[in-house]
Design an enzyme around this catalytic site. Structure first.
Site, PDB file in Angstrom:
ATOM      1  CB  CYS A  10     -31.823  25.314 131.989  1.00 44.02           C
ATOM      2  SG  CYS A  10     -32.966  26.667 131.268  1.00 44.02           S
ATOM      3  CE  LYS A  70     -32.204  22.628 127.000  1.00 44.82           C
ATOM      4  NZ  LYS A  70     -32.502  23.864 126.866  1.00 44.82           N
TER       5      LYS A  70
HETATM    6  N1  SAJ Z   1     -22.306  28.478 137.019  1.00 47.12           N
HETATM    7  C1  SAJ Z   1     -21.376  28.219 137.871  1.00 47.12           C
HETATM    8  N2  SAJ Z   1     -19.934  28.119 137.435  1.00 47.12           N
HETATM    9  C2  SAJ Z   1     -19.999  28.128 135.978  1.00 47.12           C
HETATM   10  C3  SAJ Z   1     -20.792  28.481 134.917  1.00 47.12           C
HETATM   11  C4  SAJ Z   1     -22.090  28.623 135.529  1.00 47.12           C
HETATM   12  O1  SAJ Z   1     -21.315  28.147 139.177  1.00 47.12           O
HETATM   13  O2  SAJ Z   1     -18.527  28.114 135.531  1.00 47.12           O
HETATM   14  C5  SAJ Z   1     -23.567  28.724 137.659  1.00 47.12           C
HETATM   15  C6  SAJ Z   1     -24.310  30.118 137.153  1.00 47.12           C
HETATM   16  O3  SAJ Z   1     -24.099  31.012 138.057  1.00 47.12           O
HETATM   17  C7  SAJ Z   1     -25.898  29.897 137.361  1.00 47.12           C
HETATM   18  C8  SAJ Z   1     -25.875  28.389 136.752  1.00 47.12           C
HETATM   19  O4  SAJ Z   1     -24.756  27.952 136.881  1.00 47.12           O
HETATM   20  O5  SAJ Z   1     -26.257  29.996 138.627  1.00 47.12           O
HETATM   21  C9  SAJ Z   1     -26.112  28.279 135.438  1.00 47.12           C
HETATM   22  O6  SAJ Z   1     -25.742  29.282 134.417  1.00 47.12           O
HETATM   23  P1  SAJ Z   1     -25.492  28.996 132.901  1.00 47.12           P
HETATM   24  O7  SAJ Z   1     -24.813  30.372 132.575  1.00 47.12           O
HETATM   25  O8  SAJ Z   1     -24.547  27.678 132.944  1.00 47.12           O
HETATM   26  O9  SAJ Z   1     -26.876  28.625 132.271  1.00 47.12           O
HETATM   27  P2  SAJ Z   1     -28.321  29.354 132.047  1.00 47.12           P
HETATM   28  O10 SAJ Z   1     -29.245  28.503 133.172  1.00 47.12           O
HETATM   29  O11 SAJ Z   1     -28.175  30.791 132.151  1.00 47.12           O
HETATM   30  O12 SAJ Z   1     -28.485  28.964 130.528  1.00 47.12           O
HETATM   31  C10 SAJ Z   1     -28.270  27.637 130.344  1.00 47.12           C
HETATM   32  C11 SAJ Z   1     -27.519  27.597 128.864  1.00 47.12           C
HETATM   33  N3  SAJ Z   1     -26.898  26.515 128.864  1.00 47.12           N
HETATM   34  C12 SAJ Z   1     -25.224  26.440 128.777  1.00 47.12           C
HETATM   35  O13 SAJ Z   1     -24.690  27.272 128.788  1.00 47.12           O
HETATM   36  C13 SAJ Z   1     -24.980  24.808 128.611  1.00 47.12           C
HETATM   37  C14 SAJ Z   1     -28.370  27.968 127.699  1.00 47.12           C
HETATM   38  O14 SAJ Z   1     -27.503  27.485 126.488  1.00 47.12           O
HETATM   39  C15 SAJ Z   1     -29.570  26.804 127.672  1.00 47.12           C
HETATM   40  O15 SAJ Z   1     -30.326  27.100 126.729  1.00 47.12           O
HETATM   41  C16 SAJ Z   1     -30.511  27.051 128.896  1.00 47.12           C
HETATM   42  O16 SAJ Z   1     -29.682  26.926 130.097  1.00 47.12           O
HETATM   43  C17 SAJ Z   1     -31.409  26.290 128.906  1.00 47.12           C
HETATM   44  O17 SAJ Z   1     -32.819  26.934 128.552  1.00 47.12           O
HETATM   45  O18 SAJ Z   1     -31.428  25.187 128.850  1.00 47.12           O
END
Ligand code: SAJ
Length: 414
Positions: free
Chosen positions: A266, A212
Site C-alpha cells: 500500500c 485514500k
Molecule cells: N514504516 C517505517 N517507519 C514507520 C512506520 C512504518 O519504516 O514509522 C514502514 C514499515 O516497516 C513498513 C511500511 O512502512 O515497511 C508500511 O507499514 P505501515 O504500518 O505504515 O502500513 P501497512 O502497509 O501495514 O498498512 C497501511 C495502513 N496505513 C497507515 O497506517 C496509514 C493501513 O491503514 C492501510 O489501510 C493500508 O496500508 C492500505 O491498505 O493502504
C-alpha cells in the site's frame, strides 16, 4: 430498498473479511475469485490468508450458508470489487484486474444494482469502471452519463484497514464513500451501514479516490523524512533515535521511525498513483518515494563495507517480513536486502525469521544462506543486521550482541 444478496469480487485480504462480515450480519454473500483453490478452501469453511479470527468468522458463515464462493459472479443487489491494483514498470497503475472484474459482473447486472469499487485506485477509475460496465450493457444507464437518473449506482469506498486488525477496523473505522453521483453515494452508505460502526462520510468518487492515496502518501512522506534524517545523522555522526526522541518532545513534532525502507503493498505503491496522474505537481511525493526506495541499497552498502573487514564473515540477518510481527514478505525491504547481500557474496548468511517455516523461493537452495533460530544465529554471527523489529528481536539482551558488529536499522537494540 434493502440489500439481501451481495456479490464480493475478489476474496483476498480485504474481500474475504468484508464478505464474511456482511454474511455475519445475515446477508447472503456470494464471493467470487479467479483462484480455484481459494474458492474450494472457503467453501470448505477454511481461509487461505493469515488474519486473526478470520478463520472463525468464515467457518461460521459458511456453515450457516450465508457465505459461499464461486468462480463466476451471480445476480445480486450489490457488487463490491476488492481486487489488486498493482503498478507496472515505470510505476504506472495496472487497472486490468478491475477491468476484468467489470467484464465478469456486467452479464449479471440488473436495474437498481449498486457497484462499489473498494480497490485503491487512481483518480478517475470509478468513472472508468462505470464506462466499462456501460460498454458491456448498453441496455442499462450508468451514472457517468445518466447522472442521478441512472439504472445502476456506482461508488468508490476505499478500504483503510491495518493488516492484523482487519476485522475490528472494518467495523470501527470511519469510511469515506464517494459516489459518481450523490444518489450513488447514499445507496452505498446504506450498504456499509449494515456492518460499519464508524462514521460514513459521503463525497464524490474522485475525492474518495484521492483521499485514500493521500492517506498513504502522507505516511510515506513522513517516513521518508525520518529516513532522510537517519542518513543526515550518519553523515554527522549523531544518533538518529536519540535525536528523534528529543525532537518529539516538542508539543507539535511527531517524527516517525526510520527503517530499512518502506514495504507492503500500500504505502510503497499508492503514492506513485498520485505522481503518475499529476507528475509536475507531486514533486515532494515523488522525492519521498525515492528516499524510501533508496534506503535498502544504503543498508546493503553499509553491511558490505563492514563485512569487507573480515576474511570469511558470517552475517546474521534478523527479519524478512515487511514490518514487525507479521509473516507477510510482499514488497519487503528486509527480503530485498537479504537477496542483495546473497547476490553480493559479502559473506555467509544466516537468516532469522520466526514467522516463516522456510526460506522464501528467492533465497531457498542458494549456497551460503540458511534459516536459523536466534540462538543459533548469534552463536555464529560476526555481523548482526536488525531488519525487522519483531517482538522476539526487541527482547534480545544487550549482552547477547555485545561482541558483534551490529547494524540496527530499526533502533531496537539501543
Ligand atoms: N514504516 C517505517 N517507519 C514507520 C512506520 C512504518 O519504516 O514509522 C514502514 C514499515 O516497516 C513498513 C511500511 O512502512 O515497511 C508500511 O507499514 P505501515 O504500518 O505504515 O502500513 P501497512 O502497509 O501495514 O498498512 C497501511 C495502513 N496505513 C497507515 O497506517 C496509514 C493501513 O491503514 C492501510 O489501510 C493500508 O496500508 C492500505 O491498505 O493502504
Amino acid at each position: 430498498m434493502s440489500f439481501s444478496r451481495i456479490g464480493m469480487i475478489g476474496l483476498g485480504y480485504i474481500g474475504l473479511p468484508t464478505a464474511a462480515l456482511l454474511a455475519s450480519r445475515g446477508l447472503e454473500v456470494v464471493g467470487v475469485d479467479v483462484d480455484e483453490r481459494a474458492v474450494e478452501t472457503i467453501n470448505a469453511g477454511r481461509v487461505h490468508i493469515v488474519e486473526p479470527d478470520l478463520d472463525i468468522v468464515v467457518r461460521s458463515v459458511v456453515t450457516t450458508g450465508n457465505l459461499r464462493a464461486t468462480l463466476v459472479p451471480e445476480p445480486a443487489d450489490a457488487f463490491l470489487v476488492a481486487v489488486p491494483t498493482p503498478f507496472t514498470g515505470g510505476h504506472r497503475p495496472d487497472l486490468s484486474y478491475i477491468e476484468t472484474a467489470a467484464r465478469a459482473i456486467a452479464p449479471v447486472l440488473e436495474r437498481g444494482n449498486l457497484v462499489v469499487l473498494e480497490s485503491t485506485s487512481p483518480v478517475g477509475t470509478t468513472e472508468k469502471l462505470s464506462a466499462w460496465l456501460a460498454g458491456a450493457r448498453p441496455d442499462l444507464s450508468f451514472p457517468h452519463v445518466a447522472g442521478e437518473a441512472s439504472d445502476v449506482r456506482i461508488a468508490h469506498c476505499p478500504e483503510r484497514v491495518l493488516p492484523g486488525h482487519v476485522l475490528q477496523e472494518l467495523v470501527n473505522n470511519d469510511r469515506v464513500i464517494g459516489g459518481v453521483t450523490r444518489a450513488c453515494a447514499t445507496r452505498a452508505e446504506a450498504l456499509y451501514r449494515t456492518f460499519v460502526k464508524g462514521e460514513c462520510l459521503l463525497t464524490g468518487a474522485r475525492t474518495a479516490e484521492l483521499c485514500k492515496l493521500t492517506e498513504n502518501a502522507y505516511r510515506d512522506v513522513n517516513i521518508a523524512f525520518a529516513n532522510e534524517m537517519s542518513l543526515v545523522c550518519e553523515t554527522l555522526d549523531v544518533n538518529v533515535w536519540e535525536l528523534i526522541e528529543l525532537a518529539n518532545r516538542h508539543p507539535r513534532v511527531d517524527i516517525l521511525k526510520p527503517g530499512p525502507g518502506v514495504g507492503g503493498h500500500c504505502i510503497a505503491v499508492d503514492p506513485w498513483f498520485i505522481v503518475d496522474s499529476a507528475p509536475d505537481a507531486a514533486r515532494l511525493i515523488r522525492a519521498a518515494r525515492e528516499v524510501n526506495d533508496g534506503k535498502p541499497g544504503h543498508v546493503v552498502a553499509r553491511v558490505i563495507e563492514r563485512a569487507e573487514r573480515f576474511k570469511s564473515p558470517c552475517i546474521a540477518c534478523f527479519g524478512l517480513a515487511f514490518k514487525a510481527d507479521i509473516d507477510d514478505l510482499r514488497e519487503s525491504p528486509a527480503l530485498g536486502i537479504v537477496e542483495a547481500l546473497a547476490d553480493s557474496g559479502a559473506g555467509r548468511l544466516v537468516v532469522v525469521e520466526p514467522n516463516v517455516g522456510a526460506l522464501p523461493r528467492t533465497l531457498a537452495g542458494r549456497d551460503g544462506i540458511r534459516l536459523a533460530d536466534t540462538r543459533e544465529a548469534l552463536a555464529v554471527a560476526d555481523i548482526v543486521v536488525g531488519l525487522v523489529d519483531h517482538r522476539e528481536f526487541r527482547e534480545l539482551s544487550p549482552e547477547s550482541l555485545s561482541e558483534k558488529i551490529v547494524i540496527d536499522t530499526r533502533g531496537m537494540w539501543r
